[in-house]
Design an enzyme around this catalytic site. Sequence first.
Site, PDB file in Angstrom:
ATOM      1  N   ASP A   1       0.865  -1.166   0.000  1.00  0.00           N
ATOM      2  CA  ASP A   1       0.000   0.000   0.000  1.00  0.00           C
ATOM      3  C   ASP A   1       0.911   1.227   0.000  1.00  0.00           C
ATOM      4  O   ASP A   1       2.091   1.132   0.341  1.00  0.00           O
ATOM      5  CB  ASP A   1      -0.893  -0.020   1.238  1.00  0.00           C
ATOM      6  CG  ASP A   1      -1.789   1.187   1.326  1.00  0.00           C
ATOM      7  OD1 ASP A   1      -2.413   1.543   0.308  1.00  0.00           O
ATOM      8  OD2 ASP A   1      -1.862   1.803   2.403  1.00  0.00           O
TER       9      ASP A   1
ATOM     10  N   ASP B   1      -0.127   5.123   0.900  1.00  0.00           N
ATOM     11  CA  ASP B   1      -0.346   6.030   2.033  1.00  0.00           C
ATOM     12  C   ASP B   1      -0.232   5.268   3.352  1.00  0.00           C
ATOM     13  O   ASP B   1      -0.935   4.280   3.572  1.00  0.00           O
ATOM     14  CB  ASP B   1      -1.736   6.664   1.942  1.00  0.00           C
ATOM     15  CG  ASP B   1      -1.837   7.682   0.811  1.00  0.00           C
ATOM     16  OD1 ASP B   1      -0.919   8.495   0.658  1.00  0.00           O
ATOM     17  OD2 ASP B   1      -2.844   7.645   0.076  1.00  0.00           O
TER      18      ASP B   1
ATOM     19  N   ALA C   1     -12.513   9.408  -3.107  1.00  0.00           N
ATOM     20  CA  ALA C   1     -13.960   9.622  -3.242  1.00  0.00           C
ATOM     21  C   ALA C   1     -14.673   9.263  -1.943  1.00  0.00           C
ATOM     22  O   ALA C   1     -15.540  10.011  -1.465  1.00  0.00           O
ATOM     23  CB  ALA C   1     -14.507   8.798  -4.402  1.00  0.00           C
TER      24      ALA C   1
ATOM     25  N   ASP D   1      -5.844   7.721  -6.212  1.00  0.00           N
ATOM     26  CA  ASP D   1      -5.783   7.941  -7.653  1.00  0.00           C
ATOM     27  C   ASP D   1      -4.331   8.006  -8.111  1.00  0.00           C
ATOM     28  O   ASP D   1      -3.424   8.323  -7.324  1.00  0.00           O
ATOM     29  CB  ASP D   1      -6.500   9.242  -8.019  1.00  0.00           C
ATOM     30  CG  ASP D   1      -8.016   9.078  -8.033  1.00  0.00           C
ATOM     31  OD1 ASP D   1      -8.512   8.056  -7.513  1.00  0.00           O
ATOM     32  OD2 ASP D   1      -8.704   9.971  -8.560  1.00  0.00           O
TER      33      ASP D   1
END
Length: 336
Positions: free
Chosen positions: A77, A79, A118, A183
């Site tokens: 991953d 972040d 989102a 994103d």
Amino acid sequence: MAVRLLSTPTALSHPTKLSFFSSPKPISTATSFFQWRPKCRVFTRKMVVKACVKVEEKNVKETSKQEWGKVSAVLFDMDGVLCNSENPSRKAAVDVFAEMGVQVTAEDFAPFTGMGEANFLGGVASVKGVKEFNTEAAKKRFFEIYLDKYAKPNSGIGFPGAFELINECKNKGLKVAVASSADRVKVDANLAAAGLPLSMFDAIVSADAFENLKPAPDIFLAASKILDVSPDECIVIEDALAGVQAANAAKMRCIAVTTTLTEETLKPAGPSIIRNDIGSVSLDDILSGGSDKMVQDMQFLQVTEQNPSRILNERTRNGSTTGVDVPSNEVFSLQG
């Protein structure tokens, strides 16, 4: 060889004598007489325990590695794992809502961490009752603020040890990928700011092409497909509950790091291993499960060496110490 201990010592200062006899040696080949020469060797309780500890330590390591299984790829991953970007992301999101006249705090975004921008922004907007919230417009503004303030080259956003661990994995022949719910614009900016070239990775999978983001397994499954590696041979490294849940849904083993959430918060999601940060994740963790179970067993073995009189009796009564049997009459036999 069998050694028989006829009494149970109460303290290490009282050695227990364990006697056995050497093989017969002929006095004279002509007469073929044999003389038995007894040899007595003294074994203290501590010596017996150390022998058992050595055997069990070896068994623990071998069993842990066998249970962990084959590893062919590592999915990172971004972040909170490769990049120290969770708090900066929350700050940028607070700025977005401030421009809209909505007061929020960084903590409001915690439940939506790791679920993509989102959901990250839209989740808080829903909780705060923001009417006519435009997710795409909010995302656009979020990226402008985030890239301008936080994801600058040489900003020190990269976690120490990330670069080294990626290289260790590659040198060991493992495939490596970034698998993020962010994103692509944010992924590229973060990796550049962290000093992690895109060329380091065999694949980069971001949120842009997916309808279902973490905790759905889609991103991880897509990464394993691109790498041409079976999901059960992939190790995921995550910091968010949604990420750990996504790894489990993908049937992948997961190493969780506590850079964003506490160990107590992450544990219920069921990660295979929990470490402080990526700098605390070792190649052994990835290849053999690093052995949280092995660490527990090794801790027991250390205590056993420190207090053998009590603990060896307890362990042997349960029949769990390798090479030691304890009959009910308290007569010990050490199998050799």
